[in-house]
Design an enzyme around this catalytic site. Sequence first.
Site, PDB file in Angstrom:
ATOM      1  CG  LEU A 175      -1.821  -1.286   1.291  1.00  0.00           C
ATOM      2  CD1 LEU A 175      -2.311  -1.528   2.701  1.00  0.00           C
ATOM      3  CD2 LEU A 175      -2.980  -1.165   0.314  1.00  0.00           C
ATOM      4  CE  LYS A 220      12.022   1.155   0.062  1.00  0.00           C
ATOM      5  NZ  LYS A 220      10.649   0.768  -0.245  1.00  0.00           N
ATOM      6  CG  ASN A 276      -3.159   4.451   1.628  1.00  0.00           C
ATOM      7  OD1 ASN A 276      -2.175   5.104   1.294  1.00  0.00           O
ATOM      8  ND2 ASN A 276      -4.371   4.808   1.266  1.00  0.00           N
TER       9      ASN A 276
END
Length: 316
Positions: free
Chosen positions: A83, A189, A88
């Site tokens: 997403l 990340k 979200n």
Amino acid sequence: MLSSVMLRTRLSTRSMASKTPVGFVGLGNMGSPMAKNLLRNGYPVIATDVFPESCKELQELGAQVVDSPAEVAERADRILTMLPSSPNVIEVYTGPNGILRKVKKGTLLIDSSTIDPAVSREMAAAAEKMGAVFMDAPVSGGVGAASLAKLTFMVGGVEEEYNAAQELLTCMGANVVYCGQVGNGQAAKICNNMLLAIGMIGTAETMNLGIRLGLDPKLLAQILNMSSGRCWSSDVYNPVPGVMEGVPSANSYQGGFGTTLMAKDLGLAQNTATNTKTPIPLGSLAHQIFRVMCSRGYANKDFSSVFQFLREEEGQ
């Protein structure tokens, strides 16, 4: 002899488990090719997306399409989500038609969105209350790597569940790395994308300066890539049109990783740096540059369009 029998039993159980449906929520530029790779590996896929038209191609390939994340949770005990942002993810998991409304005990939930690590930890706690297991597994590699099943997954969560997650993730990626507790995948990340943004801006500035000094861009790229300045942005994803084929700069910066998404990820880096009192002067500047780009018509272009942005800034 006993260990051999036990091994065969485990392998048989794994093989049977592999035939059970896998849920997938979020069929955008990244989610769609990821779900296709699950189908290619023999997994029945039960999918949904807020935009029904995004499901059409996957449905034609054999996926079962349902109307909501809650319906996915009713029919699958392994679910992946991909997403755009933290809000979200919160909606898909905890909203009125969210996964946790209908999740079965023991369900494995793997979120490959790039979001705030704190939100990943919140979702893990909410899932635990329902008897489910949540792991964060954001990806690196972009749309091309997603299509070729060459993504890198950075996984955070309960170590005992890592092998179960790895079974699915290896169908979609070339590298699956366990990073520790929930949220650590997101942390890895965010750090990677901050470096990527800084590197891309540096590459764009360097290429632009070299061109202004009279160097042929292909020659300059060749020299950089055999020298100490070499980086992914110069060697694999060069931002200068005409230097490389098969990259967004060769296609008017269409496709790839959008400037809006890079600005979002840099915002996450900025927030986490603020919360941990970590100085990120170049990361902060990169965030500002990509935010300005979004307001100047670059929002939907690949983030390597920073080269074009710099050229326009100098009036070319």
